[in-house]
Design a protein around this motif. Structure first.
Motif, PDB file in Angstrom:
ATOM      1  N   LEU A  51       7.476 -13.334 -18.484  1.00  0.00           N
ATOM      2  CA  LEU A  51       8.032 -12.018 -18.796  1.00  0.00           C
ATOM      3  C   LEU A  51       8.763 -11.446 -17.588  1.00  0.00           C
ATOM      4  CD1 LEU A  51       5.185 -10.425 -20.935  1.00  0.00           C
ATOM      5  CD2 LEU A  51       7.317 -11.493 -21.691  1.00  0.00           C
ATOM      6  N   LEU A  52       8.168 -11.637 -16.408  1.00  0.00           N
ATOM      7  CA  LEU A  52       8.774 -11.138 -15.177  1.00  0.00           C
ATOM      8  C   LEU A  52      10.146 -11.776 -14.969  1.00  0.00           C
ATOM      9  CD1 LEU A  52       7.634  -9.161 -13.129  1.00  0.00           C
ATOM     10  CD2 LEU A  52       6.975 -11.101 -11.706  1.00  0.00           C
ATOM     11  N   SER A  53      10.192 -13.081 -15.243  1.00  0.00           N
ATOM     12  CA  SER A  53      11.446 -13.807 -15.034  1.00  0.00           C
ATOM     13  C   SER A  53      12.534 -13.318 -15.988  1.00  0.00           C
ATOM     14  CB  SER A  53      11.192 -15.309 -15.203  1.00  0.00           C
ATOM     15  OG  SER A  53      12.247 -15.945 -15.831  1.00  0.00           O
ATOM     16  N   ILE A  54      12.121 -12.871 -17.174  1.00  0.00           N
ATOM     17  CA  ILE A  54      13.117 -12.335 -18.110  1.00  0.00           C
ATOM     18  C   ILE A  54      13.523 -10.921 -17.718  1.00  0.00           C
ATOM     19  CG2 ILE A  54      13.431 -11.583 -20.506  1.00  0.00           C
ATOM     20  CD1 ILE A  54      11.848 -14.010 -21.327  1.00  0.00           C
ATOM     21  N   ALA A  55      12.576 -10.181 -17.152  1.00  0.00           N
ATOM     22  CA  ALA A  55      12.856  -8.786 -16.831  1.00  0.00           C
ATOM     23  C   ALA A  55      13.670  -8.642 -15.547  1.00  0.00           C
ATOM     24  CB  ALA A  55      11.546  -8.010 -16.705  1.00  0.00           C
TER      25      ALA A  55
END
Lengths: 355, 354
Positions: free
Chosen positions: B29-33
């Motif tokens: 999720l962090l990588s997408i955000a």
């Protein structure tokens, strides 16, 4: 080059009425280039290269005695100057003739007037020394090339050309005077440069008050990195002079930006034009290279242009060889693309629309 | 008593796997955000629960840039980690890995052949995308297979692990030489296509390419699970493995095919990515103190995916327009790790000593 000459004269004659003024310059005064100058000392005249390689803190001086008649060049972008000065036969050696686009030099290579010195980086030193040239015109990225040191050790003068460090198109083209000084064709170099300069200035004036300045994107992504000319790079100046709004014009660097693809997409997805797409010479190839190129507005609107129009006999793009010497042609091409009504009858030399 | 021990062990591993899975989801999720373009977290959330965004540019960035990149990172981390793990066990050598044994070079040779031949016959861009993707995967996997087979054959004759590494390295440099000779004899545009590939990239895969890479990697992961018991047996030594009824030849061949598929397919699409394959298996063994492949296989998949996502987040330098090459990040963080491994040499052979 030969093909473009007739056309170039038409352009020059059309664009340079103030012929009289130029004649008053007898000496080589350097106006745009910052990397070299010619100075007279008590013992003679010297060609001084102020910055022989990036971040150099030494200068290189070469005493101008007798003109060179046999030289080895190391970059295809040096060759057009010889051709323009009428001294093509002064080039006697070149690393990897396959990279040359100019028909003149390809022909000279075929009849063995130019010796192929092998892949660059590992120039065949024995062949080179066997040629006994008057000088090797070299470029260097860091000032510690073992090959160049070896050449100098063998007693062959190495002359550093750093035209690639110039930050303006005219500054780079003015290096014709560097070659003029070495080949004893200073007057000719001056007059050619003056013609190019006035053609360039005329073209710049044409776009000074265009009503709409279209936005421009350039380059392609390599791996995950999009190499984008900085806002002070000569590529950015070309776009500015051609009456465009370069999307990274607000940047203050003269080198290249290494940008994230998504950052480029965010800023440039609605660009009006996409000019310069590396070796991709069709929209199909571009889309196969990266599918997301198709999401840029210029791709969908058929406003993608590349410098792939003029190919040399060996398949290389002549743009990389001769365009630096002819900024007036590049600028005219760009104006034709961006503001076609300003040059209604002009045919582009380097750029073509990708289909 | 034994029963009790077994129970605590099970609950311990359950905790480890749940923890890793949670970490994977969070980093994903962090990588997408996170990225160069600042997209408010609320928008990312809306996107993730399937609501269309008002800003079409952001929608496109999330769906065409970040989501495929994050998925690629997961696949790459898992695949390279697994291929490293199996090579280390197969060759009983702690410094084996796809990059070091010349497998990435072999894959590179396959890719170079496709690119250079495709261009010189003028058909490269004429091949339909899907066919070209499969062609790249197959040729890269064949290139890897070729290298691994030769190194594997040498391994049967030479027990000395240093000699084996030297053979792998020699193979890698021979192949690099072949590729540079091919470059010398080909035209500028082919070279550019190859150079772009050799930069290494997680972010250049299209959804179409992911549909090729994902099944190959998932198949490789399943095969790895199936091979875990055999790998455990190999750790005990050839004689012991044979006495357990293991067919050494088939086992070796299966492992080589599996690692070639995993490393080859990843290398075909993402270019040579350094160090992940070498470092992740060691990390898994050291952090969780096990050499059981039934546990190591899922551990390496999860750890590899998490690590690759973290590497990618770092490479994106969130908030700035710049980007670091993924290989620079994996090497920068991977090389010190390998040095540290070598310095702790006493601990290095733990699962390979007999």
């Amino acid at each position: 080059m030969t093909k473009t000459l007739p056309f170039l004269f038409i352009l020059l004659i059309a664009c340079s009425p103030q012929q009289g003024e130029k004649q008053s310059f007898g000496t080589s005064s350097i106006q745009h280039a910052t990397g070299f100058h010619i100075e007279t000392r008590t013992d003679g005249r010297y060609l001084v290269v102020d910055k022989p390689w990036p971040n150099a803190n030494v200068t290189k001086s070469y005493k101008l005695t007798k003109p060179f008649t046999r030289v080895v060049c190391t970059s295809t972008s040096h060759l057009p100057y010889f051709e323009m000065l009428g001294k093509s036969e002064a080039v006697v050696g070149f690393p990897n003739l396959k990279y040359i686009s100019s028909e003149t030099f390809v022909e000279l290579g075929k009849i063995d007037k130019i010796t192929d010195l092998g892949a660059d980086g590992n120039m065949n030193l024995e062949l080179l020394i066997g040629l006994q040239p008057d000088a090797v015109i070299a470029f260097d990225m860091g000032g510690e090339s073992a090959t160049l040191d070896k050449i100098a050790e063998a007693g062959i003068p190495v002359i550093y050309n750093a035209d690639f460090l110039e930050s303006t198109p005219l500054g780079r083209a003015e290096w014709i005077k560097f070659f003029g000084a070495l080949l004893n064709e200073e007057k000719k170099a001056d007059s050619i440069f003056n013609s190019i300069q006035s053609a360039y200035d005329r073209l710049t004036d044409m776009t000074a008050d265009v009503r709409k300045r279209p936005t421009v994107l350039t380059g392609v992504v390599y791996g995950d990195t999009w190499f984008m000319p900085g806002g002070r790079n000569s590529a950015a100046l070309f776009y500015e002079h051609a009456g465009a709004d370069y999307l990274w014009a607000d940047d203050s660097t003269s080198g290249w930006l290494e940008l994230n693809y998504e950052a480029v997409f965010e800023r440039a997805q609605q660009a009006d034009f996409w000019i310069g797409t590396a070796s991709f010479d069709s929209k199909k190839a571009l889309a196969a290279g990266d599918h997301r190129y198709q999401d840029f507005a210029p791709f969908r609107a058929d406003k993608v242009y590349n410098y792939t129009k003029k190919k040399g006999p060996n398949g290389g793009y002549d743009y990389f060889e001769s365009a630096y010497a002819r900024p007036d042609l590049v600028l005219a091409d760009l104006i034709k693309i961006l503001h076609p009504d300003l040059l209604p009858h002009y045919q582009t030399v380097y750029y073509e629309q990708l289909r | 008593m034994i029963r009790q021990h077994f129970d605590t062990s099970i609950s311990k591993w359950r905790l480890v796997f749940v923890g890793l899975a949670v970490a994977l989801v969070l980093v994903f999720l962090l990588s997408i955000a996170l990225g160069s373009v600042r997209i408010p977290i609320s928008h990312t959330f809306h996107f993730l629960i399937g609501q269309p965004l008002e800003n079409a540019g952001w929608q496109s960035i999330l769906i065409n840039f970040r989501l495929p990149k994050a998925l690629t990172a997961v696949l790459v981390g898992a695949a390279l980690g697994l291929s490293g793990l199996q090579m280390q066990t197969l060759f009983r050598n702690p410094v084996a890995g796809p990059f070091i044994l010349g497998v990435s070079s072999g894959a590179g040779l396959g890719v170079a052949l496709v690119i250079f031949l495709g261009f010189s016959f003028g058909v490269y861009f004429g091949i339909p995308d899907l066919a070209r993707d499969w062609l790249l995967v197959v040729s890269a996997a064949l290139g890897s297979f070729l290298v691994l087979s030769v190194v594997g054959l040498a391994a049967i004759r030479i027990r000395n692990s240093v000699s084996l590494l030297i053979i792998g390295l020699m193979f890698g440099s021979t192949i690099s030489a072949v590729v540079s000779i091919m470059q010398y004899f080909s035209q500028a545009e082919n070279i550019q296509a190859y150079v772009i590939w050799s930069f290494g990239s997680l972010g250049s895969l299209s959804w179409g390419e992911l549909q090729v890479l994902a099944p190959v990697v998932i198949f490789g992961c399943l095969l790895s699970f199936a091979l875990s018991k055999r790998l455990n047996a190999l750790l005990l030594g050839d004689n012991y493995a044979t006495s357990l009824g293991l067919n050494l030849k088939t086992t070796r061949l299966l492992i080589i095919v599996n690692t070639s598929l995993l490393a080859g397919s990843v290398t075909a699409f993402c270019g040579p990515i350094a160090f992940v394959g070498l470092a992740i298996p060691h990390l898994a063994r050291m952090l969780f103190n096990t050499s059981n492949h039934l546990l190591l296989t899922p551990l390496v998949i999860l750890l590899g995916a998490v690590a690759m996502l973290i590497f990618d987040i770092i490479a994106q330098l969130p908030g700035s327009d710049a980007v670091l090459p993924i290989n620079a990040v994996t090497s920068l963080l991977g090389a010190p790790f390998v040095i540290w491994l070598v310095l702790r040499r006493n601990n290095l052979h733990y699962s390979f000593d007999q």
